[in-house]
Design a protein around this motif. Structure first.
Motif, PDB file in Angstrom:
ATOM      1  N   LYS A 417      35.087 124.014  74.764  1.00  0.00           N
ATOM      2  CA  LYS A 417      34.448 124.464  76.000  1.00  0.00           C
ATOM      3  C   LYS A 417      33.218 125.290  75.679  1.00  0.00           C
ATOM      4  CE  LYS A 417      38.187 127.873  76.249  1.00  0.00           C
ATOM      5  NZ  LYS A 417      39.090 127.141  75.340  1.00  0.00           N
ATOM      6  N   VAL A 434      28.687 115.411  85.140  1.00  0.00           N
ATOM      7  CA  VAL A 434      29.669 115.398  84.058  1.00  0.00           C
ATOM      8  C   VAL A 434      29.966 113.958  83.658  1.00  0.00           C
ATOM      9  CG1 VAL A 434      32.005 116.051  83.368  1.00  0.00           C
ATOM     10  CG2 VAL A 434      30.684 117.557  84.870  1.00  0.00           C
ATOM     11  N   ASN A 441      39.358 114.153  78.916  1.00  0.00           N
ATOM     12  CA  ASN A 441      38.811 114.546  80.203  1.00  0.00           C
ATOM     13  C   ASN A 441      37.662 115.518  79.984  1.00  0.00           C
ATOM     14  OD1 ASN A 441      40.241 116.792  79.362  1.00  0.00           O
ATOM     15  ND2 ASN A 441      41.831 116.617  80.918  1.00  0.00           N
ATOM     16  N   ALA A 442      36.902 115.756  81.045  1.00  0.00           N
ATOM     17  CA  ALA A 442      35.773 116.685  80.989  1.00  0.00           C
ATOM     18  C   ALA A 442      35.527 117.200  82.391  1.00  0.00           C
ATOM     19  CB  ALA A 442      34.526 116.004  80.440  1.00  0.00           C
ATOM     20  N   GLY A 443      35.046 118.449  82.489  1.00  0.00           N
ATOM     21  CA  GLY A 443      34.808 119.003  83.810  1.00  0.00           C
ATOM     22  C   GLY A 443      34.241 120.396  83.754  1.00  0.00           C
ATOM     23  N   LEU A 444      34.509 121.166  84.807  1.00  0.00           N
ATOM     24  CA  LEU A 444      33.974 122.508  84.978  1.00  0.00           C
ATOM     25  C   LEU A 444      35.112 123.521  84.952  1.00  0.00           C
ATOM     26  CD1 LEU A 444      31.578 121.773  87.998  1.00  0.00           C
ATOM     27  CD2 LEU A 444      31.099 121.534  85.554  1.00  0.00           C
ATOM     28  N   TYR A 462      40.131 124.941  86.348  1.00  0.00           N
ATOM     29  CA  TYR A 462      39.472 123.754  85.806  1.00  0.00           C
ATOM     30  C   TYR A 462      39.492 122.656  86.854  1.00  0.00           C
ATOM     31  CZ  TYR A 462      39.015 119.296  83.299  1.00  0.00           C
ATOM     32  OH  TYR A 462      38.641 118.034  82.916  1.00  0.00           O
ATOM     33  N   GLY A 464      38.062 118.575  86.852  1.00  0.00           N
ATOM     34  CA  GLY A 464      37.388 117.609  86.000  1.00  0.00           C
ATOM     35  C   GLY A 464      37.840 116.192  86.242  1.00  0.00           C
ATOM     36  N   ASN A 466      38.995 112.306  84.585  1.00  0.00           N
ATOM     37  CA  ASN A 466      39.738 111.694  83.496  1.00  0.00           C
ATOM     38  C   ASN A 466      39.657 110.184  83.683  1.00  0.00           C
ATOM     39  OD1 ASN A 466      41.862 110.555  81.903  1.00  0.00           O
ATOM     40  ND2 ASN A 466      42.883 112.549  81.844  1.00  0.00           N
ATOM     41  N   LEU A 499      29.904 116.718  89.955  1.00  0.00           N
ATOM     42  CA  LEU A 499      31.021 117.575  90.341  1.00  0.00           C
ATOM     43  C   LEU A 499      30.483 118.832  91.000  1.00  0.00           C
ATOM     44  CD1 LEU A 499      32.636 115.669  88.469  1.00  0.00           C
ATOM     45  CD2 LEU A 499      33.898 117.679  87.673  1.00  0.00           C
TER      46      LEU A 499
END
Length: 515
Positions: A417, A434, A441-444, A462, A464, A466, A499
């Motif tokens: 992160k 994103v 997975n990836a996100g904020l 979180y 995100g 996937n 996002l």
């Protein structure tokens, strides 16, 4: 260095490039190989700034990785190393004993490779010039014997540098010789002076090589004075490193060494765990723009081993307040990142002593400082330009910013992160584009406290995407994952999705491409 520079003037590498966090480190092999690369590059390019960096690595990273008796080394050297116990750090290339001093720390390459560090540094501290002279590239107590100007010349370098500011060069020749003698003037020294037999020379400039072409006779004396200013380069969470000349100073912690793995041959090559016996979590009373007003240098007696932790060669006296909220991190093998500076504390102001980074095993070298906190509270926008790492701290992974996009490689350790540490928003709208690959997975993450290396090593929320499981994920972490909801959604791998998070009190709304 711009994105991965550590306090000791070398880039991180555990073993991949891993950002500038205070709890990332560098392998000992990388230290000695960087030294040799710089030694070679200086001789080829004549770039004095490379020699400045070489000295900083040599006089800080190298001794910091070695036990006082050279019977133990540590595989990774961390800027803030406040405990050395067996266990993982979450590095991309992780070894449970990578910060333990011992003969088998980490992977066994370093114990064979580190021996070239000091000899190669001394060997390459002098060079021949293209016009028959001699050049002093890096400073330290040396003697050189060489043919110069067609004559055998010996120059003895009498100094305790980097622990003193004066270097004395004594010329020994059987007959007078005409040749250039060249000496590097460090870039950090803006008021250096050079004298020959008591006569001050003109034209001395920082960050350059100063040439003295003359007829030299036996007994000639060159005195180079290099006043060492205190400098405070900025690091993660706006902390500062404290340099005086080429020496990096750190706040030491008391050390309790216990044998974890004894040497089966009884020769003293034991592996140790090291635990702190004193507090290390302090913020300095310091104005980074005028550090000399708060830090008082002292030169002590230089022992045979100038990095002997029991007999420091130099010190800086300072004042500081303890920060009780700054503690050992979730993994137990490293500290949390320093709180964002400037920081406040209600504790009493105490006298502390800073010592050379290379003479301590447990130490803090990215130091917070006291003042009125000034976090970003109204708006924050990031385009990930070349200065992005001044605003962000990364936790694990191998991050880079290119074409206004921050990314980490798929081979990064799980749960990496990046956080803009100096922000403090309560109610906000937070949005970004994103992208995630076919795995993971990836996100904020937001409303984050206590971030550390590891998938769920933080307190916060979180949201995100996937692609592997085709869903939007929303939940919170407090060193373990807690799902709030998952929403089935078609997510194409390697495709950007917009996002957006809206937070108003306890009401949290998450949008994917405005849905």
């Amino acid at each position: 260095m711009r994105e991965h520079g550590l306090s000791s003037s070398i880039n991180s590498g555990t073993e991949f490039l891993s950002g500038n966090a205070s709890i990332q480190g560098v392998e000992l092999c990388s230290t000695v190989e960087a030294m040799l690369s710089l030694e070679t590059a200086i001789r080829i390019t004549g770039d004095a700034s490379l020699a400045d960096r070489l000295e900083a690595i040599t006089y800080n990273s190298l001794p910091a990785a070695l036990a006082n008796n050279i019977k133990a080394h540590q595989y990774y050297t961390l800027p803030n190393n406040v405990i050395s116990i067996n266990g993982g750090h979450g590095f991309n290339q992780d070894y449970a004993n990578a910060t333990l001093p011992g003969p088998n720390s980490g992977f066994p390459c370093c114990r064979y490779n580190f021996h070239m560090g000091w000899p190669k540094f001394i060997q390459n501290s002098w060079a021949a010039t293209s016009d028959g002279g001699l050049a002093l590239l890096t400073y330290g107590p040396t003697a050189v014997n060489a043919m110069a100007g067609g004559t055998q010349v010996q120059i003895t370098e009498d100094t305790s540098y980097p622990f003193e500011e004066e270097v004395r060069l004594r010329i020994s020749v059987s007959n007078s010789v005409t040749m250039p003698l060249v000496a590097r003037i460090p870039g950090w020294c803006t008021n250096a002076t050079v004298s020959v037999n008591g006569q001050t020379q003109s034209g001395v400039a920082s960050g350059n090589f100063f040439r003295m072409t003359r007829t030299w006779t036996n007994g000639d004396l060159v005195v180079i004075s290099l006043p060492m200013p205190i400098q405070t380069p900025s690091g993660p969470s706006s902390s500062v490193a404290i340099y005086r000349g080429p020496i990096l100073y750190s706040l030491p912690a008391g050390e309790n060494w216990t044998v974890r793995t004894p040497d089966p041959f009884g020769l003293g090559f034991d592996e140790f765990e090291v635990r702190p016996t004193t507090s290390w979590n302090y913020a300095l009373q310091l104005d980074p723009a005028n550090p000399s007003a708060s830090l008082t240098p002292s030169r002590l007696t230089t022992p045979p081993n100038p990095f002997d932790p029991a007999q420091p060669s130099v010190s800086l006296s300072a004042s500081a307040k303890q920060l009780p909220g700054w503690t050992i991190g979730w993994l137990g093998t490293q500290s949390f990142e320093p709180p964002v500076s400037p920081v406040t504390s209600t504790n009493s102001l105490l006298a502390v002593t800073l010592l050379p980074f290379g003479s301590q095993h447990l130490r803090v070298s990215w130091l917070p400082y006291l003042g009125v906190p000034s976090p970003t509270t109204r708006s924050f926008m990031e385009n990930f330009d070349s200065t992005w790492s001044q605003r962000w701290t990364v936790f694990g992974g191998n991050w880079s910013a290119r074409n206004s996009t921050l990314s980490t490689v798929p081979a990064s350790a799980n749960g990496v992160k990046a956080l803009a540490m100096a922000t403090a928003f309560t109610n906000f709208t937070y949005e970004a584009d994103v992208l995630v690959g076919s795995l993971g997975n990836a996100g904020l993450i937001f409303r984050v406290t206590k971030p550390d290396i590891g998938a769920d090593a933080y307190c916060g929320y979180y949201a995100g995407i996937n692609s592997q499981n085709s869903r939007l994920e929303f939940g919170y972490a407090n060193n373990s994952w807690h799902q709030i909801t998952n929403v089935p959604m078609t997510i194409a791998a390697n495709t950007f999705y917009h996002l957006k998070v809206q937070a108003l009190g306890s009401r949290l709304r998450v949008f994917v491409t405005d849905t």
